[in-house]
Design an enzyme around this catalytic site. Structure first.
Site, short mmCIF file in Angstrom:
data_model
loop_
_atom_site.label_atom_id
_atom_site.label_comp_id
_atom_site.label_asym_id
_atom_site.label_seq_id
_atom_site.Cartn_x
_atom_site.Cartn_y
_atom_site.Cartn_z
N MET A 34 -11.61 -7.76 -5.02
CA MET A 34 -12.13 -7.24 -3.48
C MET A 34 -12.95 -7.43 -2.23
O MET A 34 -14.18 -7.09 -2.49
CB MET A 34 -11.30 -5.63 -3.24
N PHE B 294 -7.14 -1.41 4.81
CA PHE B 294 -6.82 -1.81 5.87
C PHE B 294 -7.60 -3.09 6.08
O PHE B 294 -8.12 -3.68 6.04
CB PHE B 294 -7.40 -0.70 6.63
N GLY B 295 -6.38 -3.96 6.66
CA GLY B 295 -6.44 -5.03 7.25
C GLY B 295 -7.70 -5.50 8.70
O GLY B 295 -8.74 -4.36 9.29
N GLY B 296 -8.97 -6.36 8.69
CA GLY B 296 -9.78 -7.03 9.74
C GLY B 296 -10.88 -5.98 9.89
O GLY B 296 -11.67 -5.87 10.33
N GLY C 29 -6.10 -12.57 6.24
CA GLY C 29 -4.60 -12.37 7.26
C GLY C 29 -4.99 -12.26 8.54
O GLY C 29 -4.95 -13.40 9.62
N GLY D 272 -11.85 -9.70 4.68
CA GLY D 272 -13.38 -10.49 6.01
C GLY D 272 -13.72 -11.71 5.94
O GLY D 272 -13.83 -12.32 6.08
N MET E 61 0.30 -1.07 -0.24
CA MET E 61 -0.07 -0.45 -0.47
C MET E 61 1.11 0.89 -0.39
O MET E 61 1.85 1.34 0.43
CB MET E 61 -1.11 -0.52 1.13
#
Length: 216
Positions: free
Chosen positions: A136, A142-144, A196, A176, A36
């Site tokens: 996507m 962002f993760g999570g 992740g 997700g 990123m």
């Protein structure tokens, strides 16, 4: 065969080598590398140097996901003996066909990622050149985040499209993904699962990889 690609974006970077070893020993197939730039997406992660620190420490192929602008400028930096895929974003590439050809010129598989609001029809005229389409299932950056359910519809449309046109690109899903939804995501037509925080956030990373593999 379905493949699992743990995303090191969620790994403990102080233990990156050790955690990579854990996922490899547990049977993961690919290492997903989220890059990123703070411009195309509202976050900065890491560059090629971090990825290259794993060379010689793993035999798993790198699945490089470039969430960046001016991807052509940086693609050569991510070409290594471990690099299996390089994926760019449809939304970030002005000359997408040229970028795909550039990736393939290095002997690396070329992928294109689609943000949640981008329809699969945008790839109609390059689909025959693609090795992978990355859906996507969160807004990148962002993760999570939580899985966006309409990604399932997009996966099914891509699967129908490739079957109808005798295309053999793989479908990858990122964002997700967890143990409660991975089976449904696979059943929609997904070939490669990116996970992740649901893997690296587990108390036992290796055991969590095994739990995912049982569901693929």
């Amino acid at each position: 065969m379905k493949k699992l690609a743990p995303s090191i974006l969620s790994a403990d970077f102080a233990q990156l080598g050790a955690e990579t070893e854990k996922i490899e020993k547990a049977g993961a197939h690919i290492i997903h590398v989220d890059v990123m730039d703070g411009h195309f997406v509202p976050n900065i992660s890491y560059g090629a140097t971090v990825m290259k620190s794993l060379l010689g420490k793993t035999k798993l192929p790198f699945d490089v996901h470039l969430m960046i602008e001016n991807a052509d400028k940086y693609i050569p930096d991510f070409v290594t003996e471990n690099t299996g895929y390089i994926t760019v974003h449809q939304e970030a590439c002005t000359h997408l066909d040229r970028t795909i050809e550039f990736i393939k010129s290095f002997g690396v598989k070329a992928g294109v990622a689609l943000n949640p609001a981008t329809p699969p029809q945008t790839l109609e005229y390059v689909a025959d050149k693609l090795d992978m389409v990355l859906v996507m299932s969160v807004n990148p950056g962002f993760g999570g985040q939580s899985f966006i359910d309409n990604a399932l519809t997009k996966i099914k449309k891509l699967d129908d499209f490739r079957k109808k046109n005798n295309l053999d690109f793989e479908i990858e899903v990122d964002g997700g993904v967890n143990l409660s939804n991975v089976r449904e995501i696979c059943d929609a037509g997904t070939d490669i699962i990116v996970a992740g925080s649901s893997i690296f956030g587990a108390e036992d990373i290796g055991n969590r990889v095994g739990e995912f593999l049982e569901l693929l």
